[in-house]
Every structure is written in structure tokens, then in C-alpha cells.
Design an enzyme around this catalytic site. Structure first.
Site, PDB file in Angstrom:
ATOM      1  N   ARG A   8       0.862  -1.174   0.000  1.00  0.00           N
ATOM      2  CA  ARG A   8       0.000   0.000   0.000  1.00  0.00           C
ATOM      3  C   ARG A   8       0.903   1.230   0.000  1.00  0.00           C
ATOM      4  NH1 ARG A   8      -3.049   2.999   4.852  1.00  0.00           N
ATOM      5  NH2 ARG A   8      -4.243   4.412   3.559  1.00  0.00           N
TER       6      ARG A   8
ATOM      7  N   ARG B 255      -9.813  14.415  12.754  1.00  0.00           N
ATOM      8  CA  ARG B 255      -9.550  15.508  11.808  1.00  0.00           C
ATOM      9  C   ARG B 255     -10.802  16.357  11.619  1.00  0.00           C
ATOM     10  NH1 ARG B 255      -7.531  11.301   7.901  1.00  0.00           N
ATOM     11  NH2 ARG B 255      -5.371  10.902   8.483  1.00  0.00           N
TER      12      ARG B 255
ATOM     13  N   GLU C 134      -9.607  -3.569   1.755  1.00  0.00           N
ATOM     14  CA  GLU C 134      -8.504  -2.949   1.021  1.00  0.00           C
ATOM     15  C   GLU C 134      -7.381  -3.938   0.735  1.00  0.00           C
ATOM     16  OE1 GLU C 134      -9.100   0.312   3.995  1.00  0.00           O
ATOM     17  OE2 GLU C 134      -8.112   1.509   2.486  1.00  0.00           O
TER      18      GLU C 134
END
Ligand code: ADP
Length: 403
Positions: free
Chosen positions: A96, A246, A389
């Protein structure tokens, strides 16, 4: 690669962690999964689960000075299960890589030139690419003869039209510093949008999907006929949705204000917006389970944090409905999207005019399978589609090396 080589090792290297999965692409099964944490500290910890042998989870504690030591420890664990990295059945290692810039629009076999190019992107991904590069170097040193493939988080978003990818700032400045919207979580958005099309019994080219990847990091994407046309993260993963820690979208003048008026340094502002904002900044918790528990107890701060989170999601659903023109499906994925029924219910509530609604009974079902949560006659299919993923990285890697 020999004809029998069907295994792919997927590596996800963080600054102090290394996550891995060994998959057999013959049947997409997992042979082993694991994680090394706290690399570089005295208390490094390796947790290895040998799924192929059905053996128990094994934990090893002790200093692992760097990624090289960590990967060697992982290789030793795999070898103990008869799955060593020297096995002729290993076809490739898939890495990745967070940032591929504009150059890497697809998975890429890594050679020295590719590695140099990934290094050139460090200024736009200072938190992520260095760790990814370390993982690649370490794995190449261990198996120099084996194909190694980089799968980029940004690649799926490189199809965004220029008017979606550019910020409305001075073009020369933007170009000189490669400032534009790149988007992240692309591997997940690619996988989930494809799976959503399959759930509808359609080819990806036939459907328009809004994917909401809601994990600790969170992003939305608008996918038209299998191609990404907009996404909520930008130059960095800070833009867009409210996340665990965030802020997501914010007036950039807030940062000037924090520096000029609050006297904060650049690094302090960076830390505030990336690590101390979002849900944790709003209410002190970033785990949606804990936030729901507090709301059930009547906690106002938790409720406000939840409402801000949902309000932002609705704004993106509206925006991407307009961007796509016609929406066939909305897909919820990742930790929050797959598990938090109240988030799905609240995000879709009141959107009947946009053809979106949720059936309470369907939404309450817990499952690891892709499933519809909208009523039978819904104009827009609302779905929960678990992301994977690692499988996507393994598939892209294997497709490239076996082509
Ligand atoms: P990451 O971005 O770290 O990969 P994940 O996709 O694993 O994150 O999502 C982690 C988040 O998922 C947690 O912080 C938590 O808020 C949420 N989550 C996990 N399980 C549940 C659950 N059962 N109910 C509600 N939220 C959950």
C-alpha cells in the site's frame, strides 16, 4: 513467477507499524494476517494469526529496532506455519502506498525508477510516503528477485476532471508546488463501488454511486460509471468529512487566526486539525460506539458532535447528487459505515426528495456481507458494503504480475 505461485503478501507500512496479510489468489483466501506495532520502541509487539493452519493467535513482545527487524520477525512467523517468504508459491508482494501523485494512475511494478518517483512525492505526503518507502526497501532487500507492486491510495481518483481536482488558487503557485486535490482511500472506493454495482446486478459502467468510507479517517466519493469524478479528501487527508480526529472542511483563515491571534506554531496548528479535532475535539471521544452510548445517557456534547458529523455527511450527499446528476446507490463502508446503524439512519433521514431512504429493519441487520438497507421500492439503493482494502491490493497486484 512459477505456475503454482498464487500467493500474495500485502504490506501496509506505517511510521511505527507494519500490517500484513498473506492471501492465496487461487480462491482469495487468507492464509495469515498480522500486525507489528511500536516499531523502534523497546515494547514492539507482533500479533500473528495463522488462518491457514487454524492455529491460535501468537503474540511476541520485544524491541524491533526498525521495519527490517519487523519484517524479518513476520517472515519467521510465516515460516513457522510453512508459509515462508522463500516459498515458490509466493507470486508477489503488494505494497500500500498512500500518495502516487498524478503519475501513478494504476498499480505499478516497483523498480529503482518507481521508488525514486515515490520518494519525489514525499513533500506532498510527508506523514505517509516515507513509511511506505521503508516497507518497500525492506521487502526488496529480503526478496530482491520477487515482483513487488505499489498500489496507490490516490490512483482511483486520478480520473477526477480538472475542475474537480483543482483548487481555485493561483495556477502558477499551485503547479510549482503540486497543490491540487488528490484524494485518498482510493483502494477502498474502487473496491466498494465495484461491489455495490455487483450487489445491484449491474456492471460498474452502468451505475453512479456515492461511496461513504467512514472509518477513523473518512471520505466520500462520487463514482460515475466506475470512474471517480469527485472525492472529499484533497491535497492531504484533512479535507472533507468530519473524522475521528480531523476537522475536515474548514475555512483556511482559521489557520491564520490560530497563528496570528492564538499564537500557535505551524506544527501546533497541524496537530490541532489532524489529531485533536473532528469527533475527539468536539466531545473527547472518537469511537462512534462510545459517542452513541453517551448520547443514550443524555450527553449534550456527544449529541452535538454526532449532529455536526451527520450534517457534513448530508452536505456531501447533496453535493455529490448534484455532481452525478443521477444517483443509483449510496454505499456505506469502513468501521463506522459498516457498524453504526444510527449514523446511516441519521445521514439518510430527510433525503426522500433525493430518492434516498432507509428501512429500519434492514438497517438493523448485522452482517459481513454487502446488503441493501433501503426499502424495496427505493429510487436510490442505500447499501452497506464492507470494504476489503487488502483483498483489493492483492487482486490488483496479482492481476499485474500474472498478466
Ligand atoms: P481506520 O480508519 O482506522 O481504518 P476503521 O475503518 O477500522 O478505521 O474504523 C474505526 C472506527 O469504526 C472506530 O473508531 C469506531 O468509531 C467505529 N466502529 C467500529 N466498530 C463499531 C461499532 N460496532 N459501532 C459503531 N462504530 C464502530
Amino acid at each position: 513467477m512459477t505456475a503454482t505461485a498464487t500467493r500474495v503478501l500485502v504490506l501496509n507500512s506505517g511510521s511505527s507499524s507494519l500490517k500484513y496479510q498473506l492471501l492465496d489468489m487461487h480462491d482469495a483466501s487468507r492464509l495469515a494476517v498480522g500486525l507489528v506495532e511500536r516499531i523502534g520502541e523497546e515494547t514492539s509487539r507482533l500479533v500473528h494469526t495463522p488462518l491457514a493452519t487454524g492455529g491460535a493467535k501468537r503474540e511476541t513482545e520485544g524491541a524491533m529496532a526498525d521495519h527490517d527487524a519487523a519484517l524479518k520477525a513476520v517472515a519467521a512467523e510465516l515460516a513457522a506455519d510453512g508459509l515462508g517468504l522463500d516459498s515458490p508459491q509466493l507470486a508477489a508482494i503488494g505494497h500500500r502506498v498512500v500518495h502516487g501523485g498524478l503519475k501513478f494512475t494504476a498499480p505499478t511494478v516497483i523498480d529503482d525508477a518507481v521508488l525514486t518517483e515515490i520518494e519525489r512525492l514525499v513533500p506532498v505526503a510527508p506523514l505517509h510516503n516515507p513509511a511506505n518507502i521503508t516497507g518497500i526497501r525492506t521487502a526488496r532487500a529480503l526478496r530482491p528477485d520477487l515482483p513487488q507492486v505499489a498500489v496507490f491510495d490516490t490512483a482511483f481518483h486520478t480520473t477526477m476532471p480538472e475542475y474537480a481536482a483543482r483548487y481555485a488558487i493561483d495556477v502558477a503557485t499551485a503547479d510549482a508546488h503540486r497543490i491540487r486535490r488528490y484524494g485518498f482511500h482510493g483502494t477502498s472506493h474502487a473496491y466498494v463501488s465495484r461491489k455495490t454495482a455487483a450487489l445491484l446486478g449491474k456492471d460498474p459502467s452502468e451505475v453512479n454511486v456515492i461511496v461513504l468510507h467512514l472509518g477513523n479517517g473518512a471520505s466520500a466519493s462520487a463514482v460515475a460509471g466506475g470512474r471517480c469524478v469527485d472525492t472529499s479528501m484533497g491535497l492531504t487527508p484533512l479535507e472533507g468529512l468530519v473524522m475521528g480526529t480531523r476537522s475536515g472542511d474548514i475555512d483556511p483563515a482559521v489557520t491564520f487566526h490560530l497563528k496570528r491571534v492564538a499564537g500557535m506554531s505551524e506544527d501546533e496548528v497541524d496537530e490541532l486539525l489532524n489529531k485533536k479535532s473532528g469527533l475527539i475535539g468536539l466531545c473527547g471521544d472518537n469511537d462512534m460506539r462510545e459517542i452513541r452510548r453517551r448520547i443514550d445517557e443524555g450527553d449534550d456534547r456527544a449529541k452535538l458532535a454526532f449532529d455536526i458529523y451527520i450534517h457534513r455527511l448530508k452536505k456531501y450527499l447533496g453535493a455529490y447528487t448534484a455532481v452525478l446528476g443521477r444517483v443509483d446507490a449510496v454505499a456505506f463502508t469502513a468501521g463506522v459505515g459498516e457498524n453504526a446503524a444510527p449514523v446511516r439512519e441519521a445521514a439518510i433521514a430527510g433525503l426522500a426528495e433525493m430518492g434516498m431512504s432507509v428501512d429500519a429493519d434492514r438497517n438493523a441487520v448485522r452482517s459481513d456481507e454487502p446488503r441493501l438497507i433501503s426499502p424495496e421500492d427505493s429510487r436510490v439503493a442505500v447499501a452497506v458494503v464492507p470494504t476489503d482494502e487488502e483483498l483489493e491490493i492483492a487482486q490488483q497486484t496479482y492481476a499485474l504480475v500474472s498478466a
